[in-house]
Design an enzyme around this catalytic site. Structure first.
Site, PDB file in Angstrom:
ATOM      1  CG  ASP A  97      -1.946  -0.983   1.282  1.00  0.00           C
ATOM      2  OD1 ASP A  97      -1.941  -1.855   0.393  1.00  0.00           O
ATOM      3  OD2 ASP A  97      -2.791  -0.924   2.189  1.00  0.00           O
TER       4      ASP A  97
ATOM      5  CG  HIS B 292       2.493   0.120   4.300  1.00  0.00           C
ATOM      6  ND1 HIS B 292       2.295  -0.749   5.338  1.00  0.00           N
ATOM      7  CD2 HIS B 292       1.338   0.826   4.167  1.00  0.00           C
ATOM      8  CE1 HIS B 292       1.078  -0.579   5.828  1.00  0.00           C
ATOM      9  NE2 HIS B 292       0.476   0.374   5.135  1.00  0.00           N
TER      10      HIS B 292
HETATM   11 ZN    ZN Z   1      -2.351   3.119   3.447  1.00  0.00          ZN
END
Ligand code: ZN
Length: 448
Positions: free
Chosen positions: A258, A400
Site C-alpha cells: 500500500d 507498504h
Molecule cells: Zn495506506
C-alpha cells in the site's frame, strides 16, 4: 387592617419559600459534586489593542488555576509584544474527552501589525479523580512513539503543503496531544493553521498508561460481516489446510503493498520480485500514481495487479459519500489513463469504509488477513519472522512499499517460504487458484 394582615402572611410565606429554596440549593451544591464547565466571554479594550477571551471556569479550583496560568501566559506575551503597536488577541479553547479524561486545548492567536502568532497549550483533567494530569501520566513519550507518530503524520499530510521540520522526531513537535474517544490526535501547527491528525489507540497501545486506557488488541476495522469466519467455516478452512499439507499441494499467498509507488523503494521491490518470479498486488495512491506512470506500467508488464488505495489516503468514514466516491473514482481515472484499464480492486485507507461506500463503489474491496505492521516495525528481520510465522494458504498480507525494511523483509520471507511449497500470486490469481470469484461491492480478507 385585614388587608395588611394578609399581606404580612404573604410576605412570611414568601420568606419561608425563599429559605427552603436556599437550603435546597445549598444542599445540592454540597451533594451534587459533578464536574461542570462554564464559559464566559471577556473583552478587554485598550486604545491600541483588544483582547477577547473565552474563559473557562470549572467546578475544580486547581484546574481553574492551571487554565488561568495558561491564559495569563498568552496574555502577557501578547502585551510584551504589542507595546505601542496595534494588535488583537483572541484566546479560545476546545476540549475532547476519553472516558474520564478531558483534554482542554487552549489557544491564543495574536495579530500584531498583521503578523499572526499563535500559542497552543493543552491541560488534562481526570474528572473521576478530580485531578489535573501531566501528559506523562497518560502516555510514555519516547523515540519509538515518535516514529509511529511521524509515519502516520507523513502519511496523513501527503497531499498537504507543510513544513517538514514540523514532523521531525523531537519532543516539541509532538507535544500537542488530544485524547478523544477512539483516537489520539496530534495537533500540528502548520503556518498558523491547526491540523489534527488522528491515530487509532491500538497503534500506540504499548505507550499508553494502562491505568487510564483500555485498548482492545485488535481494532475492528470494518462493520461488514460478509466474510466473517464462523466456527464451521473455520473448521473447513482447517480441513483444507490439512488436505493441502497432506497432498503437498502448493499454497498461495497474495502479498499486497500500500501507499506507493515510492520511487526507488518500489523499484527495488519490483527487481526483487522479478528475480524470484513472484507476483504481488500494489494498492497505489492516486496522487502518487499520477506522477509515476512508468513504474505503474512496469508493474502491469511484470504480472502484478495494480489496485487503488484512493487518491489521498483520507479516512473515507470522515468524508461525505460524494467525497469518498470522488477519492475512488478520481484514482480509477488516473490509473486507467496509465494502464488503459480501471482497477477492479480497492483497499480503503486504514481499512475504513461503510456499507454505503462499498455498495456505491463498483469495486471489490480487499482487506487483509495478515498485518505485518511493517510501518511500525521498520526492521527487516522482524518483518520476515512475522510473515513466515503467521501466513497460511490463501492469506492476503499487508505491507507498504514505503520502507526499505519492508522490501528486505518480504523478499527474505519469499526465499524461505518458497521452500515451504508456497507460491506468490497477485490477487486475481489468488481468486483463480481458489476457484473463487471476486464480486463487486464485496469485501475479502483472504481467499481460502
Ligand atoms: Zn495506506
Amino acid at each position: 387592617m385585614k388587608k395588611n394582615n394578609s399581606l404580612f402572611v404573604l410576605i412570611i410565606i414568601l420568606c419561608i419559600i425563599g429559605i427552603i429554596t436556599n437550603i435546597f440549593l445549598m444542599s445540592s451544591n454540597i451533594f451534587n459534586k459533578d464536574f461542570r464547565i462554564q464559559t464566559e466571554k471577556i473583552t478587554i479594550n485598550d486604545k491600541n489593542y483588544s483582547i477577547q477571551i473565552t474563559q473557562i471556569y470549572s467546578s475544580d479550583e486547581i484546574l481553574n488555576n492551571g487554565i488561568d496560568t495558561i491564559i495569563n501566559n498568552i496574555k502577557n506575551s501578547f502585551l510584551e509584544e504589542v507595546k505601542n503597536d496595534k494588535g488583537k488577541l483572541v484566546i479560545d479553547y476546545e476540549y475532547s474527552k476519553y472516558k474520564d479524561i478531558y483534554s482542554f486545548h487552549i489557544r491564543g492567536i495574536a495579530n500584531i501589525k498583521d503578523i499572526l502568532k499563535r500559542k497552543d497549550y493543552i491541560i488534562y483533567y481526570d474528572e473521576k479523580a478530580k485531578k489535573v494530569l501531566k501528559q506523562e501520566d497518560l502516555i510514555k513519550k519516547d523515540y519509538g512513539l515518535y516514529t509511529i507518530f511521524n509515519s502516520n503524520c507523513v502519511d496523513y499530510l501527503n497531499d498537504i503543503d507543510y513544513d517538514e521540520s514540523l514532523l521531525e522526531i523531537e519532543d516539541k513537535n509532538y507535544s500537542l496531544l488530544i485524547f478523544s474517544n477512539d483516537n489520539i490526535h496530534i495537533i500540528i501547527i502548520n503556518n498558523n493553521e491547526e491540523i489534527s491528525i488522528p491515530i487509532n489507540y491500538s497503534y500506540i497501545k504499548e505507550y499508553l498508561n494502562k491505568k487510564y486506557f483500555k485498548v482492545r488488541d485488535k481494532i475492528i476495522k470494518d462493520t461488514n460481516k460478509d466474510v466473517e469466519v464462523t466456527p464451521e467455516r473455520e473448521e473447513t478452512i482447517q480441513e483444507n489446510v490439512d488436505k493441502t499439507e497432506e497432498l503437498n499441494l502448493p499454497k498461495y499467498l497474495a502479498f499486497t503493498f500500500d501507499d506507493g509507488p515510492a520511487l526507488d523503494i518500489t523499484t527495488t521491490l519490483l527487481d526483487g520480485l522479478k528475480e524470484r518470479n513472484a507476483k504481488a498486488t500494489f494498492f497505489v495512491l492516486g496522487n502518487r500514481a499520477v506522477n509515476q506512470g512508468d513504474i505503474i506500467k512496469r508493474m502491469i508488464e511484470e504480472g502484478h495487479v495494480v489496485g487503488s488505495h484512493t487518491y489521498s489516503h483520507k479516512n473515507l468514514l470522515r468524508l461525505s459519500l460524494e467525497e469518498a466516491l470522488g477519492e475512488i473514482n478520481n484514482t480509477n481515472d488516473i490509473i486507467a489513463n496509465i494502464t488503459g484499464n480501471k482497477p477492479k480492486y480497492l483497499r480503503p485507507p486504514y481499512g475504513n469504509y461503510n456499507k454505503e461506500i462499498l455498495n456505491n463503489s463498483n469495486m471489490t474491496f480487499i482487506l487483509w488477513s495478515v498485518d505485518t505492521e511493517d510501518w511500525k516495525k521498520r526492521n527487516a528481520d522482524l518483518i520476515y519472522e512475522y510473515i513466515i510465522n503467521n501466513v497460511n494458504d490463501g492469506d492476503i498480507v499487508l505491507l507498504h512499499d514505503l520502507y526499505p525494511t519492508s522490501v528486505d523483509g518480504v523478499l527474505k520471507a519469499i526465499d524461505y517460504l518458497k521452500g515451504q511449497n508456497y507460491r506468490f500470486v497477485n490477487i486475481d490469481e489468488l481468486f483463480n487458484k481458489k476457484g473463487a470469484i471476486a464480486e463487486v461491492n464485496k469485501t475479502y480478507r483472504y481467499v481460502k
